[in-house]
Design an enzyme around this catalytic site. Sequence first.
Site, PDB file in Angstrom:
ATOM      1  N   GLN A 110     -16.340   9.947 -11.328  1.00  0.00           N
ATOM      2  CA  GLN A 110     -16.738   8.703 -10.660  1.00  0.00           C
ATOM      3  C   GLN A 110     -16.229   8.752  -9.224  1.00  0.00           C
ATOM      4  OE1 GLN A 110     -14.911   5.363 -12.560  1.00  0.00           O
ATOM      5  NE2 GLN A 110     -16.200   3.858 -11.566  1.00  0.00           N
ATOM      6  N   SER A 113     -13.816   4.980  -5.463  1.00  0.00           N
ATOM      7  CA  SER A 113     -12.690   4.518  -4.634  1.00  0.00           C
ATOM      8  C   SER A 113     -12.538   5.381  -3.391  1.00  0.00           C
ATOM      9  CB  SER A 113     -11.375   4.605  -5.414  1.00  0.00           C
ATOM     10  OG  SER A 113     -11.449   3.888  -6.608  1.00  0.00           O
ATOM     11  N   SER A 145     -10.921  11.141 -10.806  1.00  0.00           N
ATOM     12  CA  SER A 145     -10.372  11.755 -12.028  1.00  0.00           C
ATOM     13  C   SER A 145     -11.303  12.841 -12.539  1.00  0.00           C
ATOM     14  CB  SER A 145     -10.215  10.714 -13.141  1.00  0.00           C
ATOM     15  OG  SER A 145      -9.453   9.629 -12.724  1.00  0.00           O
ATOM     16  N   GLU A 228     -17.189  -0.229 -17.331  1.00  0.00           N
ATOM     17  CA  GLU A 228     -15.865   0.400 -17.292  1.00  0.00           C
ATOM     18  C   GLU A 228     -14.798  -0.589 -17.769  1.00  0.00           C
ATOM     19  OE1 GLU A 228     -14.367   1.482 -13.389  1.00  0.00           O
ATOM     20  OE2 GLU A 228     -13.267   3.168 -14.244  1.00  0.00           O
ATOM     21  N   GLU A 369      -4.374  -7.823 -11.001  1.00  0.00           N
ATOM     22  CA  GLU A 369      -4.605  -8.968 -10.096  1.00  0.00           C
ATOM     23  C   GLU A 369      -6.108  -9.197  -9.944  1.00  0.00           C
ATOM     24  OE1 GLU A 369      -2.521  -6.458  -9.407  1.00  0.00           O
ATOM     25  OE2 GLU A 369      -0.601  -7.500  -9.485  1.00  0.00           O
TER      26      GLU A 369
HETATM   27  C1  LIG Z   1      -5.517   6.445 -13.904  1.00  0.00           C
HETATM   28  C2  LIG Z   1      -6.475   6.101 -12.811  1.00  0.00           C
HETATM   29  C3  LIG Z   1      -7.723   6.695 -12.783  1.00  0.00           C
HETATM   30  C4  LIG Z   1      -8.619   6.408 -11.740  1.00  0.00           C
HETATM   31  N1  LIG Z   1      -9.807   7.077 -11.714  1.00  0.00           N
HETATM   32  C5  LIG Z   1     -10.683   6.818 -10.714  1.00  0.00           C
HETATM   33  C6  LIG Z   1     -11.923   7.535 -10.656  1.00  0.00           C
HETATM   34  O1  LIG Z   1     -12.203   8.418 -11.468  1.00  0.00           O
HETATM   35  N2  LIG Z   1     -12.778   7.267  -9.666  1.00  0.00           N
HETATM   36  C7  LIG Z   1     -12.518   6.308  -8.718  1.00  0.00           C
HETATM   37  O2  LIG Z   1     -13.378   6.077  -7.865  1.00  0.00           O
HETATM   38  N3  LIG Z   1     -11.333   5.633  -8.728  1.00  0.00           N
HETATM   39  C8  LIG Z   1     -10.411   5.871  -9.698  1.00  0.00           C
HETATM   40  N4  LIG Z   1      -9.196   5.206  -9.721  1.00  0.00           N
HETATM   41  C9  LIG Z   1      -8.870   4.304  -8.610  1.00  0.00           C
HETATM   42  C10 LIG Z   1      -8.828   2.842  -8.978  1.00  0.00           C
HETATM   43  O3  LIG Z   1     -10.123   2.343  -9.230  1.00  0.00           O
HETATM   44  C11 LIG Z   1      -8.144   2.090  -7.820  1.00  0.00           C
HETATM   45  O4  LIG Z   1      -6.822   2.594  -7.726  1.00  0.00           O
HETATM   46  C12 LIG Z   1      -8.112   0.614  -8.044  1.00  0.00           C
HETATM   47  O5  LIG Z   1      -9.400   0.070  -7.941  1.00  0.00           O
HETATM   48  C13 LIG Z   1      -7.175  -0.092  -7.023  1.00  0.00           C
HETATM   49  O6  LIG Z   1      -7.475   0.279  -5.720  1.00  0.00           O
HETATM   50  P1  LIG Z   1      -6.326   0.783  -4.740  1.00  0.00           P
HETATM   51  O7  LIG Z   1      -5.529   1.837  -5.419  1.00  0.00           O
HETATM   52  O8  LIG Z   1      -6.981   1.134  -3.436  1.00  0.00           O
HETATM   53  O9  LIG Z   1      -5.359  -0.466  -4.529  1.00  0.00           O
HETATM   54  P2  LIG Z   1      -5.576  -1.680  -3.503  1.00  0.00           P
HETATM   55  O10 LIG Z   1      -6.935  -2.219  -3.636  1.00  0.00           O
HETATM   56  O11 LIG Z   1      -5.136  -1.230  -2.139  1.00  0.00           O
HETATM   57  O12 LIG Z   1      -4.547  -2.749  -4.058  1.00  0.00           O
HETATM   58  C14 LIG Z   1      -3.158  -2.760  -3.705  1.00  0.00           C
HETATM   59  C15 LIG Z   1      -2.503  -3.982  -4.366  1.00  0.00           C
HETATM   60  O13 LIG Z   1      -3.095  -5.193  -3.813  1.00  0.00           O
HETATM   61  C16 LIG Z   1      -3.594  -6.021  -4.868  1.00  0.00           C
HETATM   62  N5  LIG Z   1      -4.842  -6.677  -4.428  1.00  0.00           N
HETATM   63  C17 LIG Z   1      -5.873  -6.100  -3.749  1.00  0.00           C
HETATM   64  N6  LIG Z   1      -6.857  -7.008  -3.521  1.00  0.00           N
HETATM   65  C18 LIG Z   1      -6.447  -8.173  -4.094  1.00  0.00           C
HETATM   66  C19 LIG Z   1      -7.026  -9.470  -4.185  1.00  0.00           C
HETATM   67  N7  LIG Z   1      -8.225  -9.758  -3.675  1.00  0.00           N
HETATM   68  N8  LIG Z   1      -6.313 -10.442  -4.842  1.00  0.00           N
HETATM   69  C20 LIG Z   1      -5.089 -10.177  -5.376  1.00  0.00           C
HETATM   70  N9  LIG Z   1      -4.482  -8.946  -5.299  1.00  0.00           N
HETATM   71  C21 LIG Z   1      -5.150  -7.966  -4.665  1.00  0.00           C
HETATM   72  C22 LIG Z   1      -3.906  -5.048  -6.011  1.00  0.00           C
HETATM   73  O14 LIG Z   1      -3.890  -5.712  -7.253  1.00  0.00           O
HETATM   74  C23 LIG Z   1      -2.749  -4.051  -5.867  1.00  0.00           C
HETATM   75  O15 LIG Z   1      -1.586  -4.550  -6.490  1.00  0.00           O
HETATM   76  C24 LIG Z   1      -8.272   5.484 -10.725  1.00  0.00           C
HETATM   77  C25 LIG Z   1      -6.996   4.884 -10.747  1.00  0.00           C
HETATM   78  C26 LIG Z   1      -6.104   5.187 -11.773  1.00  0.00           C
HETATM   79  C27 LIG Z   1      -4.759   4.542 -11.761  1.00  0.00           C
END
Ligand SMILES: Cc1cc2nc3c(=O)[nH]c(=O)nc-3n(C[C@H](O)[C@H](O)[C@H](O)COP(=O)(O)OP(=O)(O)OC[C@H]3O[C@@H](n4cnc5c(N)ncnc54)[C@H](O)[C@@H]3O)c2cc1C
Length: 399
Positions: A110, A113, A145, A228, A369
């Site tokens: 996928q 992100s 992933s 998902e 969140e």
């Molecule tokens: C095990 C694992 C597998 C994954 N696999 C994939 C994959 O295969 N493909 C892919 O594309 N992605 C993948 N991801 C990524 C995942 O989708 C993102 O990490 C996730 O959507 C969060 O985005 P971020 O890490 O950029 O955090 P951010 O969006 O930067 O968030 C940082 C913090 O701010 C908080 N926050 C952000 N916006 C808000 C809001 N509006 N209100 C309240 N709180 C908020 C969040 O809750 C978090 O605590 C994977 C992640 C993990 C952990």
Amino acid sequence: MSDSPEAIEQSVNAWLDDNWDPNLSLQEWRTRLVEGGWSTTQWPSEFFGRDFTTEQAAVVTRVFNARGIVPVAQSGPRRLAAETILSMGNHDQKSRYLRPILTGEHSWCQLFSEPDSGSDLASLATRAVRDGDRYIVNGSKIWSSGAHRSQLGILIARTDPDVPKHRGVSYFICPMDTPGLELQPIVDMTTAYSFNQTFFTDMELPVENRIGEENDGWRLAKVTLGNERVSLSGEGALWGSGPSAVDLLNTVRDAGGISDPMLRDRAARLHIEGEVLRLIRLRTLSARLQGRQPGPEASVRKALADEHGQNIMELAKDLTGTHGMLTDTGPLGGDPEFPTTHSVVEGWQNWHGGFLFSPALTIGGGTSEVQRNIVAERVLGLPHDVDVQSGQSWSESRS
Ligand SMILES: Cc1cc2nc3c(=O)[nH]c(=O)nc-3n(C[C@H](O)[C@H](O)[C@H](O)COP(=O)(O)OP(=O)(O)OC[C@H]3O[C@@H](n4cnc5c(N)ncnc54)[C@H](O)[C@@H]3O)c2cc1C
């Protein structure tokens, strides 16, 4: 054949009697299942299904579970790709991509992100610029992933920067061996290499690799993300059929039980959380059997289940101590659901590895969140995030 539950049970049992062979490889078995029409019975008969209702399909699942026979992959990126192609792809895309997904010949990843777009995924900056019958793609994705073990990926990219962010996104099928695509491994703290950062430099994708209309990709992405959330809302779903409170309590019992009243209290709480989740799952199941589509209740369940998973792992770590670092102390020996694409199986074979992985639960597939925001907006009717209401184009919002 009559499609009553009894007749279905009889047919599937008869077919399994004739066809189930534990000596086949997983791919050989899944190929047989697809050819026999028992892989995805709710799908249309034109594409490997039987047009079964949810209730009829549940009969098939029950028989497989009772006999301990592995079905086709039920979750993971390839299944997300399959459901999206099935509901929104064209006939050629369905004919070409669905079968090898079901047989397990093709793994998918996928590519959603980005380094600056996770929770706020619609702000994504990877560009796909139309040039005749192809798109030129530039940008980067992260946390991809299993991308290093995948033949294909589902990719969302910006095709129009001059409209509000949700409206200028398109959805593509991306072969992972396309020139211009490069992977950089990311090793996580369990020491598993499961993630990648994916870079696109003037990568060319033919127009026929676009699913749906140009600039309609956000609507498709929401379907993928909804599926998902549903698939990740089972307990421990991020690691497949992961451990439950029951696995932990069995481990505790095997070790002679708990004498410390504080630990007993934590174990009892875990048991209660597990029961609440089980009841929510039954409610979701019953809604499905009545023909209702999964809605925001998947977010309720995911938010609760992920924290439950973390609590299990924390108690397991406290109870098993250094013994929990041995490879045979965890509940997993390898998950046939994720033979090639899932990372975690390599990374944690013991309770301590699970504990190290567990922070990922409340992040992957949408953070807790974000799940609570969904519940606030769609269940409680609270106002939307401010930027959803803004009419700014994506480029204006970045200047
Ligand atoms: C095990 C694992 C597998 C994954 N696999 C994939 C994959 O295969 N493909 C892919 O594309 N992605 C993948 N991801 C990524 C995942 O989708 C993102 O990490 C996730 O959507 C969060 O985005 P971020 O890490 O950029 O955090 P951010 O969006 O930067 O968030 C940082 C913090 O701010 C908080 N926050 C952000 N916006 C808000 C809001 N509006 N209100 C309240 N709180 C908020 C969040 O809750 C978090 O605590 C994977 C992640 C993990 C952990």
